[in-house]
Design a protein around this motif. Structure first.
Motif, PDB file in Angstrom:
ATOM      1  N   ALA A 119      36.719 -31.107  81.142  1.00  0.00           N
ATOM      2  CA  ALA A 119      36.466 -32.283  80.311  1.00  0.00           C
ATOM      3  C   ALA A 119      37.045 -31.997  78.926  1.00  0.00           C
ATOM      4  N   THR A 120      36.881 -32.976  78.037  1.00  0.00           N
ATOM      5  CA  THR A 120      37.421 -32.859  76.685  1.00  0.00           C
ATOM      6  C   THR A 120      36.407 -33.391  75.689  1.00  0.00           C
ATOM      7  N   VAL A 121      36.296 -32.723  74.542  1.00  0.00           N
ATOM      8  CA  VAL A 121      35.439 -33.229  73.472  1.00  0.00           C
ATOM      9  C   VAL A 121      36.156 -34.394  72.808  1.00  0.00           C
ATOM     10  N   ARG A 122      35.632 -35.586  72.957  1.00  0.00           N
ATOM     11  CA  ARG A 122      36.246 -36.788  72.388  1.00  0.00           C
ATOM     12  C   ARG A 122      35.398 -37.427  71.300  1.00  0.00           C
ATOM     13  N   ARG A 123      34.186 -36.911  71.119  1.00  0.00           N
ATOM     14  CA  ARG A 123      33.293 -37.477  70.101  1.00  0.00           C
ATOM     15  C   ARG A 123      32.402 -36.364  69.564  1.00  0.00           C
ATOM     16  N   ALA A 161      20.720 -31.014  65.492  1.00  0.00           N
ATOM     17  CA  ALA A 161      21.562 -31.179  64.308  1.00  0.00           C
ATOM     18  C   ALA A 161      22.966 -31.691  64.611  1.00  0.00           C
ATOM     19  N   ARG A 162      23.485 -31.426  65.781  1.00  0.00           N
ATOM     20  CA  ARG A 162      24.852 -31.823  66.127  1.00  0.00           C
ATOM     21  C   ARG A 162      24.933 -32.098  67.625  1.00  0.00           C
ATOM     22  N   ALA A 163      25.957 -32.867  68.011  1.00  0.00           N
ATOM     23  CA  ALA A 163      26.209 -33.104  69.433  1.00  0.00           C
ATOM     24  C   ALA A 163      27.705 -33.240  69.676  1.00  0.00           C
ATOM     25  N   LEU A 164      28.155 -32.649  70.764  1.00  0.00           N
ATOM     26  CA  LEU A 164      29.527 -32.789  71.246  1.00  0.00           C
ATOM     27  C   LEU A 164      29.468 -33.602  72.534  1.00  0.00           C
ATOM     28  N   TYR A 165      30.306 -34.626  72.642  1.00  0.00           N
ATOM     29  CA  TYR A 165      30.281 -35.549  73.773  1.00  0.00           C
ATOM     30  C   TYR A 165      31.528 -35.325  74.625  1.00  0.00           C
ATOM     31  N   LEU A 166      31.314 -35.083  75.905  1.00  0.00           N
ATOM     32  CA  LEU A 166      32.417 -34.749  76.797  1.00  0.00           C
ATOM     33  C   LEU A 166      32.931 -35.970  77.545  1.00  0.00           C
ATOM     34  N   TYR A 167      34.250 -36.071  77.600  1.00  0.00           N
ATOM     35  CA  TYR A 167      34.920 -37.171  78.281  1.00  0.00           C
ATOM     36  C   TYR A 167      35.886 -36.621  79.329  1.00  0.00           C
ATOM     37  N   ARG A 168      36.105 -37.416  80.353  1.00  0.00           N
ATOM     38  CA  ARG A 168      37.106 -37.090  81.373  1.00  0.00           C
ATOM     39  C   ARG A 168      37.848 -38.376  81.734  1.00  0.00           C
ATOM     40  N   GLY A 169      39.158 -38.323  81.656  1.00  0.00           N
ATOM     41  CA  GLY A 169      39.947 -39.512  81.978  1.00  0.00           C
ATOM     42  C   GLY A 169      39.622 -40.691  81.079  1.00  0.00           C
ATOM     43  N   GLY A 170      39.259 -40.407  79.833  1.00  0.00           N
ATOM     44  CA  GLY A 170      38.934 -41.473  78.892  1.00  0.00           C
ATOM     45  C   GLY A 170      37.547 -42.045  79.035  1.00  0.00           C
ATOM     46  N   ASP A 172      33.249 -41.484  79.243  1.00  0.00           N
ATOM     47  CA  ASP A 172      32.140 -40.618  78.859  1.00  0.00           C
ATOM     48  C   ASP A 172      31.492 -40.048  80.119  1.00  0.00           C
ATOM     49  N   THR A 173      31.402 -38.714  80.199  1.00  0.00           N
ATOM     50  CA  THR A 173      30.776 -38.084  81.360  1.00  0.00           C
ATOM     51  C   THR A 173      29.253 -38.088  81.262  1.00  0.00           C
ATOM     52  N   MET A 174      28.692 -38.481  80.112  1.00  0.00           N
ATOM     53  CA  MET A 174      27.256 -38.389  79.817  1.00  0.00           C
ATOM     54  C   MET A 174      26.789 -36.938  79.735  1.00  0.00           C
ATOM     55  N   TYR A 175      27.725 -36.017  79.618  1.00  0.00           N
ATOM     56  CA  TYR A 175      27.411 -34.598  79.475  1.00  0.00           C
ATOM     57  C   TYR A 175      27.488 -34.251  77.994  1.00  0.00           C
ATOM     58  N   ARG A 176      26.462 -33.593  77.485  1.00  0.00           N
ATOM     59  CA  ARG A 176      26.368 -33.312  76.063  1.00  0.00           C
ATOM     60  C   ARG A 176      26.128 -31.821  75.819  1.00  0.00           C
ATOM     61  N   ILE A 177      26.686 -31.333  74.747  1.00  0.00           N
ATOM     62  CA  ILE A 177      26.372 -30.007  74.215  1.00  0.00           C
ATOM     63  C   ILE A 177      25.783 -30.261  72.836  1.00  0.00           C
ATOM     64  N   HIS A 178      24.559 -29.822  72.593  1.00  0.00           N
ATOM     65  CA  HIS A 178      23.886 -30.247  71.359  1.00  0.00           C
ATOM     66  C   HIS A 178      22.826 -29.261  70.925  1.00  0.00           C
ATOM     67  N   GLY A 179      22.173 -29.575  69.819  1.00  0.00           N
ATOM     68  CA  GLY A 179      21.112 -28.734  69.291  1.00  0.00           C
ATOM     69  C   GLY A 179      19.783 -29.021  69.956  1.00  0.00           C
ATOM     70  N   THR A 180      18.727 -28.480  69.372  1.00  0.00           N
ATOM     71  CA  THR A 180      17.398 -28.680  69.936  1.00  0.00           C
ATOM     72  C   THR A 180      16.348 -28.535  68.848  1.00  0.00           C
ATOM     73  N   MET A 181      15.219 -29.202  69.045  1.00  0.00           N
ATOM     74  CA  MET A 181      14.064 -29.044  68.164  1.00  0.00           C
ATOM     75  C   MET A 181      13.166 -27.912  68.650  1.00  0.00           C
ATOM     76  N   ASP A 182      13.429 -27.408  69.846  1.00  0.00           N
ATOM     77  CA  ASP A 182      12.540 -26.424  70.459  1.00  0.00           C
ATOM     78  C   ASP A 182      13.288 -25.126  70.724  1.00  0.00           C
ATOM     79  N   PRO A 183      13.377 -24.220  69.746  1.00  0.00           N
ATOM     80  CA  PRO A 183      14.121 -22.976  69.959  1.00  0.00           C
ATOM     81  C   PRO A 183      13.563 -22.115  71.074  1.00  0.00           C
TER      82      PRO A 183
END
Length: 306
Positions: A119-123, A161-170, A172-183
């Motif tokens: 996938a690709t980070v598009r957002r 605090a942040r989120a990276l949104y993954l896309y494939r073929g233009g 949104d895959t609904m797959y996210r890489i992000h922070g958390t409130m619960d370490p």
């Protein structure tokens, strides 16, 4: 024949106080009640200003060798500049040069294993907002119903605090890489969600990631080939199957009653999540969950905080 990536020692999933995931990749959660001493916290995990917000320090209790970011030799085939997610070993790699990567520990939910391949980070978003899906509201109205209108970005938002949104073929895959409130969830599996990092880690990763960054999410077989077999302890953390000392110590602690019954912990977590969601919907400040206090005492704290 492919072996399972995990041998689960726990009878059920251990969920931290408010780690029931709400979004494709998030959950309404409370932070630890105690402020950790800074003496034992690595510089990268100290409290840090982030605009008008201060990111709390990460407790040393959560910074085990699996979770703490570190430079490692990397034997995967991906080229420099790639993010590699291993949802089975609960690692995220930022490959910076051939054979070398920065490794992060992550929390992984069910959705974190629902996608594989490239996938690709598009957002990219700082302090992203979040809204539960209709299915989530329908399946757990007590938890998600109060938040159906969504949550604005901030430290009380499940995406952190942040989120990276993954896309494939233009798309949104609904797959996210992000922070958390619960370490406390980092390094563990949760009931839902995608890939979560400590807020300090996602902030630094976010700053290094350009739009268009390639991402590879490993399959089970790829994880086994590159990481080896992992064992999930009663505490919810993973260790290599070769770490027999850690496995034996965990089993002894479980048999001695030193580890909370996962079924009890999960029930308490859900109840706390519902209370926090109701408080948020009412415009009140959620009170950190404390299993030593009765429901009446927690209600008094909630009233006092607002």
């Amino acid at each position: 024949m492919i072996r399972p990536v995990l041998r689960v020692l726990r009878p059920a999933l251990l969920v931290s106080a408010l780690a029931v995931a709400l979004a494709a990749c998030g959950a309404p959660q409370t932070a630890p009640t105690a402020t950790p001493s800074t003496a034992n916290i690595p510089a990268e995990y100290q409290a840090r200003p982030d605009g008008d917000i201060t990111i709390p320090a990460v407790s040393p209790a959560y910074l085990n060798d699996h979770n703490r970011r570190q430079w490692v030799d990397y034997n995967g085939p991906e080229r420099a500049g790639t993010i590699v997610v291993d949802p089975y070993a609960r690692y995220l790699y930022h490959v910076v040069e051939p054979g070398r990567a920065m490794r992060f520990g992550v929390a992984v939910g069910k959705a974190g294993k629902g996608f594989k391949g490239s996938a690709t980070v598009r957002r990219k978003e700082q302090y992203p907002s979040w809204t539960p899906t209709k299915n989530m509201v329908r399946n757990d109205p007590d938890l998600y119903g109060p938040l159906a209108g969504g949550l604005k970005g901030g430290l009380d938002n499940p995406l952190g605090a942040r989120a990276l949104y993954l896309y494939r073929g233009g798309r949104d895959t609904m797959y996210r890489i992000h922070g958390t409130m619960d370490p406390s969830s980092i390094g563990r599996a949760t009931s839902a969600g995608c890939i979560r990092l400590f807020n300090q880690d996602i902030i630094d990763l976010y700053d290094e990631m350009d739009l268009g960054t390639p991402v590879k999410v490993r399959t089970l077989s790829e994880s086994l080939e590159l990481e080896g077999e992992m064992v999930e302890l009663h505490t919810g953390y993973l260790v290599p199957a070769t770490d027999t000392a850690a496995i034996a110590a965990d089993q002894a602690a479980w048999e001695a009653g030193q580890i909370v019954d996962p079924a009890v912990a999960e029930a308490q977590s859900h109840a706390a999540a519902v209370a926090a969601a109701e408080a948020t919907a009412a415009g009140k400040t959620p009170v950190p969950y404390d299993p030593t206090k009765s429901a009446e005492e927690r209600e008094a704290l909630l009233i006092g905080a607002n």
